[in-house]
Design a protein around this motif. Structure first.
Motif, PDB file in Angstrom:
ATOM      1  N   ASP A   1       2.877  11.852  -1.616  1.00  0.00           N
ATOM      2  CA  ASP A   1       1.848  10.862  -1.330  1.00  0.00           C
ATOM      3  C   ASP A   1       0.805  10.960  -2.443  1.00  0.00           C
ATOM      4  OD1 ASP A   1      -0.369   9.452  -0.452  1.00  0.00           O
ATOM      5  OD2 ASP A   1      -0.323  10.243   1.589  1.00  0.00           O
ATOM      6  N   ALA A   2       0.831   9.978  -3.357  1.00  0.00           N
ATOM      7  CA  ALA A   2      -0.115   9.953  -4.477  1.00  0.00           C
ATOM      8  C   ALA A   2      -1.140   8.834  -4.311  1.00  0.00           C
ATOM      9  CB  ALA A   2       0.623   9.812  -5.799  1.00  0.00           C
TER      10      ALA A   2
ATOM     11  N   THR B   1       1.054  15.890  -0.281  1.00  0.00           N
ATOM     12  CA  THR B   1       0.007  14.943  -0.643  1.00  0.00           C
ATOM     13  C   THR B   1      -0.710  15.485  -1.866  1.00  0.00           C
ATOM     14  OG1 THR B   1      -0.277  14.305   1.665  1.00  0.00           O
ATOM     15  CG2 THR B   1      -2.027  13.694   0.133  1.00  0.00           C
ATOM     16  N   HIS B   2      -0.587  14.774  -2.972  1.00  0.00           N
ATOM     17  CA  HIS B   2      -1.175  15.274  -4.224  1.00  0.00           C
ATOM     18  C   HIS B   2      -2.677  15.454  -4.076  1.00  0.00           C
ATOM     19  CE1 HIS B   2      -1.850  14.737  -8.817  1.00  0.00           C
ATOM     20  NE2 HIS B   2      -1.839  15.997  -8.464  1.00  0.00           N
ATOM     21  N   CYS B   3      -3.373  14.425  -3.603  1.00  0.00           N
ATOM     22  CA  CYS B   3      -4.808  14.517  -3.306  1.00  0.00           C
ATOM     23  C   CYS B   3      -4.997  14.025  -1.886  1.00  0.00           C
ATOM     24  CB  CYS B   3      -5.618  13.681  -4.293  1.00  0.00           C
ATOM     25  SG  CYS B   3      -7.391  13.633  -3.920  1.00  0.00           S
ATOM     26  N   ASN B   4      -5.316  14.916  -0.963  1.00  0.00           N
ATOM     27  CA  ASN B   4      -5.359  14.489   0.429  1.00  0.00           C
ATOM     28  C   ASN B   4      -6.638  13.717   0.728  1.00  0.00           C
ATOM     29  OD1 ASN B   4      -7.369  16.189   2.206  1.00  0.00           O
ATOM     30  ND2 ASN B   4      -6.454  17.635   0.758  1.00  0.00           N
ATOM     31  N   ASN B   5      -6.591  12.935   1.783  1.00  0.00           N
ATOM     32  CA  ASN B   5      -7.707  12.050   2.130  1.00  0.00           C
ATOM     33  C   ASN B   5      -8.735  12.723   3.037  1.00  0.00           C
ATOM     34  OD1 ASN B   5      -6.248  12.030   4.639  1.00  0.00           O
ATOM     35  ND2 ASN B   5      -7.204  10.061   5.128  1.00  0.00           N
ATOM     36  N   LYS B   6      -8.604  14.024   3.216  1.00  0.00           N
ATOM     37  CA  LYS B   6      -9.504  14.739   4.119  1.00  0.00           C
ATOM     38  C   LYS B   6     -10.511  15.589   3.346  1.00  0.00           C
ATOM     39  CE  LYS B   6      -5.856  14.590   7.541  1.00  0.00           C
ATOM     40  NZ  LYS B   6      -4.806  15.301   8.294  1.00  0.00           N
ATOM     41  N   THR B   7      -9.997  16.491   2.531  1.00  0.00           N
ATOM     42  CA  THR B   7     -10.897  17.328   1.729  1.00  0.00           C
ATOM     43  C   THR B   7     -10.848  16.992   0.246  1.00  0.00           C
ATOM     44  OG1 THR B   7      -9.279  19.071   1.243  1.00  0.00           O
ATOM     45  CG2 THR B   7     -10.465  19.211   3.348  1.00  0.00           C
TER      46      THR B   7
ATOM     47  N   GLY C   1       0.837  -1.189   0.000  1.00  0.00           N
ATOM     48  CA  GLY C   1       0.000   0.000   0.000  1.00  0.00           C
ATOM     49  C   GLY C   1       0.870   1.236   0.000  1.00  0.00           C
ATOM     50  N   ALA C   2       0.243   2.385  -0.192  1.00  0.00           N
ATOM     51  CA  ALA C   2       1.004   3.633  -0.203  1.00  0.00           C
ATOM     52  C   ALA C   2       1.615   3.923   1.159  1.00  0.00           C
ATOM     53  CB  ALA C   2       0.109   4.788  -0.634  1.00  0.00           C
TER      54      ALA C   2
ATOM     55  N   LEU D   1       2.540   5.173  -4.055  1.00  0.00           N
ATOM     56  CA  LEU D   1       1.324   4.973  -4.845  1.00  0.00           C
ATOM     57  C   LEU D   1       0.452   3.887  -4.236  1.00  0.00           C
ATOM     58  CD1 LEU D   1       3.086   4.746  -8.325  1.00  0.00           C
ATOM     59  CD2 LEU D   1       1.860   6.746  -7.463  1.00  0.00           C
ATOM     60  N   ASN D   2      -0.838   4.000  -4.444  1.00  0.00           N
ATOM     61  CA  ASN D   2      -1.776   2.955  -4.065  1.00  0.00           C
ATOM     62  C   ASN D   2      -2.375   2.334  -5.316  1.00  0.00           C
ATOM     63  OD1 ASN D   2      -2.809   1.616  -1.777  1.00  0.00           O
ATOM     64  ND2 ASN D   2      -3.352   3.562  -0.838  1.00  0.00           N
ATOM     65  N   LEU D   3      -2.610   1.039  -5.280  1.00  0.00           N
ATOM     66  CA  LEU D   3      -3.236   0.350  -6.400  1.00  0.00           C
ATOM     67  C   LEU D   3      -4.610  -0.202  -6.043  1.00  0.00           C
ATOM     68  CD1 LEU D   3      -0.013  -1.534  -7.502  1.00  0.00           C
ATOM     69  CD2 LEU D   3      -1.094   0.328  -8.745  1.00  0.00           C
ATOM     70  N   HIS D   4      -4.963  -0.200  -4.751  1.00  0.00           N
ATOM     71  CA  HIS D   4      -6.261  -0.749  -4.356  1.00  0.00           C
ATOM     72  C   HIS D   4      -7.308   0.331  -4.078  1.00  0.00           C
ATOM     73  CE1 HIS D   4      -4.227  -0.848  -0.193  1.00  0.00           C
ATOM     74  NE2 HIS D   4      -5.122   0.123  -0.130  1.00  0.00           N
TER      75      HIS D   4
END
Length: 443
Positions: free
Chosen positions: A247-248, A218-224, A138-139, A269-272
């Protein structure tokens, strides 16, 4: 493979989508996607202009039919796990059967070549060399390796991150600073955010901390869901001798991107998530020529020091998970990443534009097409406490049947995150908007 041109075309089309979107019509005008028992028919990228593609419900009904969707809730929290499409799930099951029946004979004789082929597919997808990539689970694991094994920080130096960065990565930066007797500082991303004030915030922070050695973005953050102008910030950082780790996890597969687009030397990177591979699939990227900045993992001597594999050691991999990665990429490419990004932005705009002017609703992601994709956070009546947003997410689910999730750690308070995906419909967006309007009216 996504290109600079495809990203530019997406941003232009997304701007048109955003400008053209109006308050959502009634829920009745868009029926839920039917579930098909026959998911074998292939998809091909829609040939139309992205504005038209995003609204072609007949096409997206075909796409949604490739997913087995639970009837228990309307899921608008796709950011946690992307779900395998049915063709990908079928492939995964067949790989599990193969690996299990052939056991170590397969694992030792045939799997290594399949793993290399999977890595080549990911590399081609992101515009990297295969030798610049290594698989992780995972990332988070990839980024922990990049941050924890970064070796350029000295006592008295500074490492920097932002309030919108993923909590586990903030902790990794704090641990790096503590171990190296360095300082950790953070940037508060402005609300509302613009390209100009984001760049100003990072430029001012770097100027105020001239001994910064490592910056987390963080390219696209997990909050907003805010999409940072990463390449511009990387240029500012590199001009000051600052290395950048990106963090992508949420942007890879959600919007068009390549490693050259971002310009950073270190990426997780994340793939899932947005690629839709099985859970437990990610990748570590280290640009060619920069391996020496990342220490070998756990003194691992199983791979030569000049190979990226020596920088992360996950032990025995989940064979079927890795084997499924090319199938997941194939499925995404059968839709097209620019087409997918345009659809996700349309679904996001559908609910956002229906509530943006409602009293008490604060949308935390800007309308700028370059700064927003599928994910958007919101607050009600400026209530940023954990309890208020946890209760809001609970009400959305328990009373209105829409599943979202509370996010914490923002400098200006918690929020609720909404993440539509390919199997969602305009009716889902309308259902969420109606629920938000009802709750907001309660005060």
């Amino acid at each position: 493979m996504p290109t600079h041109r495809s990203r530019r075309e997406f941003v232009k089309s997304a701007a048109i989508l955003s400008a053209a979107a109006v308050a959502a019509p009634s829920i009745a005008d868009a029926a839920p996607a039917p579930q098909s028992k026959d998911h074998s028919s292939p998809l091909t990228p829609h040939p139309g202009a992205l504005y038209d593609v995003a609204r072609d419900e007949a096409y997206w009904t075909q796409v949604a039919a490739k997913y087995r969707i639970t009837p228990r809730t309307t899921n608008m929290e796709a950011g946690y796990f992307g779900m395998m499409a049915l063709p990908v799930l079928d492939a995964y099951h067949s790989y599990i059967d193969r690996a299990n029946s052939e056991s170590s004979y397969f694992a030792r004789r045939e799997y290594p070549a399949m793993m290399r082929a999977a890595r080549e597919r990911v590399a081609a997808f992101v515009g990297a060399k295969p030798t610049e990539l290594a698989f992780s689970r995972g990332a988070t694991e990839a980024l922990q390796a990049l941050i924890g094994q970064y070796n350029r920080v000295q006592p008295g130096d500074t490492v920097m991150y932002a309030d919108l960065d993923y909590n586990a990565m903030q902790w990794a930066m704090n641990a790096l600073a503590a171990r190296c007797k360095a300082n950790a500082t953070w940037v508060d991303i402005p609300e509302p955010a613009t390209r100009e004030n984001i760049l100003a915030a990072y430029t001012n922070a770097l100027n105020a901390n001239p001994r910064t050695k490592l910056l987390l973005l963080t390219h696209c953050n997990n909050k907003t869901g805010l999409l940072l102008p990463v390449s511009d910030i990387v240029k500012v950082a590199k001009a000051r001798g600052v290395d950048v780790v990106v963090d992508a996890a949420h942007s890879f597969g959600q919007v068009p991107l390549t490693m050259s687009d971002m310009g950073a030397d270190f990426v997780g990177l994340n793939l899932h998530k947005w690629i839709g591979a099985p859970v437990g699939a990610g990748a570590l990227y280290i640009r060619e020529g920069r391996l020496d900045a990342i220490d070998r993992a756990h003194a691992d001597e199983s791979a030569p020091l000049d190979r990226i594999e020596s920088r992360i050691h996950t032990g025995t991999t989940h064979f079927a998970t890795v084997m499924t990665i090319p199938d997941a990429i194939d499925f995404q490419l059968s839709i097209g990443i620019p087409q997918k990004a345009a659809r996700l932005r349309y679904l996001r705009d559908r609910w956002v534009h229906a509530v943006a002017n409602v009293k008490g609703v604060t949308i935390l992601t800007p309308e700028d097409a370059a700064l927003t994709g599928a994910i958007t956070g919101f607050r009600l009546h400026n209530r940023g406490t954990s309890n208020a947003n946890r209760a809001l997410a609970t009400t959305l689910h328990d009373e209105f049947g829409v599943f979202t999730f509370q996010r914490t750690g923002l400098a200006k308070g918690d929020c609720v995150r909404v993440t539509p995906t390919l199997y969602n419909t305009p009716a889902d967006a309308d259902k969420l908007a109606a629920a938000i309007r009802t709750i907001a009216a309660r005060g």
